[in-house]
Design an enzyme around this catalytic site. Sequence first.
Site, PDB file in Angstrom:
ATOM      1  N   ALA A 248     -42.069  21.651-115.607  1.00  0.00           N
ATOM      2  CA  ALA A 248     -40.687  21.187-115.811  1.00  0.00           C
ATOM      3  C   ALA A 248     -39.999  22.185-116.723  1.00  0.00           C
ATOM      4  O   ALA A 248     -40.425  22.389-117.866  1.00  0.00           O
ATOM      5  CB  ALA A 248     -40.677  19.794-116.437  1.00  0.00           C
ATOM      6  N   VAL A 249     -38.969  22.838-116.205  1.00  0.00           N
ATOM      7  CA  VAL A 249     -38.199  23.788-117.009  1.00  0.00           C
ATOM      8  C   VAL A 249     -36.797  23.193-117.165  1.00  0.00           C
ATOM      9  O   VAL A 249     -36.113  22.940-116.172  1.00  0.00           O
ATOM     10  CB  VAL A 249     -38.152  25.184-116.351  1.00  0.00           C
ATOM     11  CG1 VAL A 249     -37.531  26.192-117.327  1.00  0.00           C
ATOM     12  CG2 VAL A 249     -39.544  25.645-115.954  1.00  0.00           C
TER      13      VAL A 249
ATOM     14  N   SER B 176     -44.939  26.594-117.726  1.00  0.00           N
ATOM     15  CA  SER B 176     -44.726  26.934-116.313  1.00  0.00           C
ATOM     16  C   SER B 176     -44.932  28.422-116.044  1.00  0.00           C
ATOM     17  O   SER B 176     -45.264  28.825-114.924  1.00  0.00           O
ATOM     18  CB  SER B 176     -43.314  26.534-115.886  1.00  0.00           C
ATOM     19  OG  SER B 176     -43.191  25.138-115.966  1.00  0.00           O
ATOM     20  N   PHE B 177     -44.722  29.244-117.068  1.00  0.00           N
ATOM     21  CA  PHE B 177     -44.918  30.684-116.908  1.00  0.00           C
ATOM     22  C   PHE B 177     -46.366  31.011-116.552  1.00  0.00           C
ATOM     23  O   PHE B 177     -46.631  32.006-115.863  1.00  0.00           O
ATOM     24  CB  PHE B 177     -44.504  31.391-118.210  1.00  0.00           C
ATOM     25  CG  PHE B 177     -44.369  32.871-118.088  1.00  0.00           C
ATOM     26  CD1 PHE B 177     -43.203  33.436-117.587  1.00  0.00           C
ATOM     27  CD2 PHE B 177     -45.391  33.721-118.487  1.00  0.00           C
ATOM     28  CE1 PHE B 177     -43.065  34.810-117.469  1.00  0.00           C
ATOM     29  CE2 PHE B 177     -45.264  35.090-118.382  1.00  0.00           C
ATOM     30  CZ  PHE B 177     -44.100  35.643-117.871  1.00  0.00           C
TER      31      PHE B 177
ATOM     32  N   HIS C  12     -34.474  30.876-122.603  1.00  0.00           N
ATOM     33  CA  HIS C  12     -35.015  31.745-121.550  1.00  0.00           C
ATOM     34  C   HIS C  12     -35.377  30.955-120.292  1.00  0.00           C
ATOM     35  O   HIS C  12     -36.272  31.306-119.544  1.00  0.00           O
ATOM     36  CB  HIS C  12     -36.145  32.642-122.059  1.00  0.00           C
ATOM     37  CG  HIS C  12     -37.321  31.951-122.651  1.00  0.00           C
ATOM     38  ND1 HIS C  12     -37.375  31.489-123.934  1.00  0.00           N
ATOM     39  CD2 HIS C  12     -38.528  31.666-122.123  1.00  0.00           C
ATOM     40  CE1 HIS C  12     -38.556  30.947-124.165  1.00  0.00           C
ATOM     41  NE2 HIS C  12     -39.267  31.033-123.085  1.00  0.00           N
TER      42      HIS C  12
HETATM   43  N1  INI Z   1     -42.301  26.253-120.241  1.00  0.00           N
HETATM   44  C1  INI Z   1     -42.017  25.232-119.403  1.00  0.00           C
HETATM   45  O1  INI Z   1     -42.867  24.848-118.585  1.00  0.00           O
HETATM   46  N2  INI Z   1     -40.807  24.611-119.465  1.00  0.00           N
HETATM   47  C2  INI Z   1     -39.849  25.005-120.349  1.00  0.00           C
HETATM   48  O2  INI Z   1     -38.745  24.384-120.338  1.00  0.00           O
HETATM   49  C3  INI Z   1     -40.139  26.067-121.241  1.00  0.00           C
HETATM   50  N3  INI Z   1     -39.180  26.451-122.234  1.00  0.00           N
HETATM   51  O3  INI Z   1     -38.327  25.644-122.575  1.00  0.00           O
HETATM   52  O4  INI Z   1     -39.244  27.549-122.765  1.00  0.00           O
HETATM   53  C4  INI Z   1     -41.396  26.694-121.166  1.00  0.00           C
HETATM   54  N4  INI Z   1     -41.719  27.709-121.989  1.00  0.00           N
HETATM   55  C5  INI Z   1     -43.061  28.161-122.211  1.00  0.00           C
HETATM   56  C6  INI Z   1     -43.493  29.200-121.187  1.00  0.00           C
HETATM   57  O5  INI Z   1     -43.745  28.582-119.940  1.00  0.00           O
HETATM   58  C7  INI Z   1     -44.787  29.894-121.619  1.00  0.00           C
HETATM   59  O6  INI Z   1     -45.801  28.938-121.793  1.00  0.00           O
HETATM   60  C8  INI Z   1     -44.644  30.675-122.944  1.00  0.00           C
HETATM   61  O7  INI Z   1     -43.524  31.558-122.869  1.00  0.00           O
HETATM   62  C9  INI Z   1     -45.928  31.513-123.199  1.00  0.00           C
HETATM   63  O8  INI Z   1     -46.110  32.491-122.178  1.00  0.00           O
END
Ligand code: INI
Length: 157
Positions: free
Chosen positions: A81-82, A57-58, A89
């Site tokens: 979905a987070v 999601s980031f 984090h």
């Molecule tokens: N990304 C999500 O979409 N949902 C999550 O719950 C999640 N968790 O659990 O950390 C998550 N992390 C990955 C993040 O979006 C990035 O892809 C990663 O940090 C690389 O930049």
Amino acid sequence: MPKELKANMNGQGLQIGVVVARFNEIITRKLLDSAVETLVRHGVRDEDITVSWVPGSFELPVVAKALAKSGRFHAIICLGAVIRGETSHYDMVAGQSASGISSVGLETGIPAIFGVLTTENMEQALNRSGGKAGNMGANTAVAAIETARIIEAANTA
Ligand code: INI
């Protein structure tokens, strides 16, 4: 009598970009299926929907921005979905994703629809992606069409 701008909910002719996070794919694929099905039910042609997968999601905002800036789309739907139980984090990923997606819409003028589920646990995420609480993917499709059409009405009225 005040004049009211009305959004035509016919999706025919709209080009829609969908950016979807692979993280928690068991959930995001359900959001995607529901979004695409709802777009098509409103008249958006299959070939006018472009789906881009990103790691999590980031990464949704940066790809949404590239699509929005391309000038090829009337709206961009962002799906993710987070889940709090599964990440330390959570707040950072959820917050950055939300504010980034909001900035894309404001900076480009192309509606960027926020379809990121933020839940305490997997059960809640399942409920909101086709379970007891409906499917947020469908809501994002309706929001994309309505927002694109109201902007169109604002520009032509
Ligand atoms: N990304 C999500 O979409 N949902 C999550 O719950 C999640 N968790 O659990 O950390 C998550 N992390 C990955 C993040 O979006 C990035 O892809 C990663 O940090 C690389 O930049």
